[in-house]
Design an enzyme around this catalytic site. Structure first.
Site, short mmCIF file in Angstrom:
data_model
loop_
_atom_site.label_atom_id
_atom_site.label_comp_id
_atom_site.label_asym_id
_atom_site.label_seq_id
_atom_site.Cartn_x
_atom_site.Cartn_y
_atom_site.Cartn_z
N ASP A 67 0.81 -1.21 0.00
CA ASP A 67 0.00 0.00 0.00
C ASP A 67 0.85 1.27 0.00
O ASP A 67 2.07 1.22 0.19
CB ASP A 67 -0.96 0.00 1.20
CG ASP A 67 -0.28 -0.40 2.52
OD1 ASP A 67 0.96 -0.36 2.59
OD2 ASP A 67 -1.00 -0.77 3.45
N ASN A 136 -7.88 -2.59 13.82
CA ASN A 136 -9.26 -2.91 13.45
C ASN A 136 -9.33 -4.12 12.52
O ASN A 136 -10.35 -4.37 11.89
CB ASN A 136 -9.92 -1.70 12.78
CG ASN A 136 -9.17 -1.25 11.54
OD1 ASN A 136 -8.20 -1.89 11.14
ND2 ASN A 136 -9.60 -0.16 10.93
#
Ligand code: GLP
Length: 252
Positions: A67, A136
């Site tokens: 990313d 998360n």
């Protein structure tokens, strides 16, 4: 999914380093998938040490990072391009042009995502993918709710992710709001995956991964559907896991 329990971050990094070195030595043209963040920093230092001691060479290796932030140039010390240049690329003998990271400065972001997918495909896919775990449950920057069928795409970063990563920036305001990430399906096409998990701040996420259901609400859970995933976790990250023995032996 296999779980390997290591004493601490150092041992976790050493184990990951050994796996990567043997992969790089055994394949004629290995393709590595790389992650950023604090978790793999020591691993990259160890790979550099191995290279300097002439125990491994990277001249035949291609890499694809997971990313990149949108809007940060490679000179910005918070871009993942800068991170990789400094933590690994400039220190070992990769051939020029063989290290790939999505271009977060591209004027056409959608086209950039497609270009990245094509590059991975042309390289023959990823042989060995390194992953970290977001608080998360994100992998790469695939936030909760991302479709398991996603390919490389632009994401809006969650507030909690921006807060978690604000430690690298002068202020939270400076953390980009978007990123480009390999998609979940892209990641899952890797032949072999290791997930590195270290520290007590990851304990809740790791517990959910080990004990919870497979759900798009918790992206890392998709790893249970892959046939060759090893979680390498340290004891601090496993502190909420009551039955460590079960964890050690748990297979998918
Ligand atoms: C970041 C990155 C991920 C990384 C994860 C964990 O936001 N996009 O690729 O694996 O979150 O980061 P860290 O290792 O710093 O905890």
């Amino acid at each position: 999914m296999k779980l390997v329990v290591m004493e601490n971050h150092e041992e976790m990094s050493k184990h990951a380093c050994q796996l990567i070195v043997s992969k790089v030595q055994s394949l004629s043209s290995p393709v590595l998938g790389l992650a950023t963040g604090s978790t793999p920093e020591r691993l990259y230092e160890m790979l550099i040490e191995e290279y300097k001691q002439k125990l491994v060479s990277f001249s035949h290796v291609k890499t694809f990072n997971l990313d990149e932030y949108v809007g940060l140039s490679e000179n910005d010390k918070n871009s993942y391009q800068y991170y990789m240049n400094h933590h690994l690329f400039s220190e070992v003998n990769f051939k020029e042009g063989e290290n790939h990271i999505p271009n977060g400065m591209a004027s056409q972001l959608e086209q950039e995502c497609q270009r990245y997918e094509k590059l991975i495909k042309e390289a023959g896919g990823i042989d060995f993918q390194i992953l970290g775990l977001g608080h998360n449950g994100h992998i790469g920057f695939n936030e909760p709710g991302t479709l398991f069928s996603s390919r490389t795409h632009v994401v809006d970063l969650e507030r909690t992710t921006r807060e978690a990563n604000a430690r690298f920036f002068k202020s939270k305001k400076e953390v980009p709001t978007q990123a480009i990430t390999m998609g979940i399906e892209t990641i899952l096409e890797s032949k072999q995956i290791i997930l590195l998990v270290s520290g007590e701040q990851k304990a809740t996420a790791l517990q959910r991964l080990l004990n919870g259901e497979v759900s798009e609400d918790f992206p890392a859970s998709v790893l249970k559907q892959h046939q060759d995933v090893t979680i390498i976790a340290d004891k601090a990250a496993l502190q909420l896991q009551e039955d460590e023995q079960f964890a050690v032996n748990s297979k998918r």
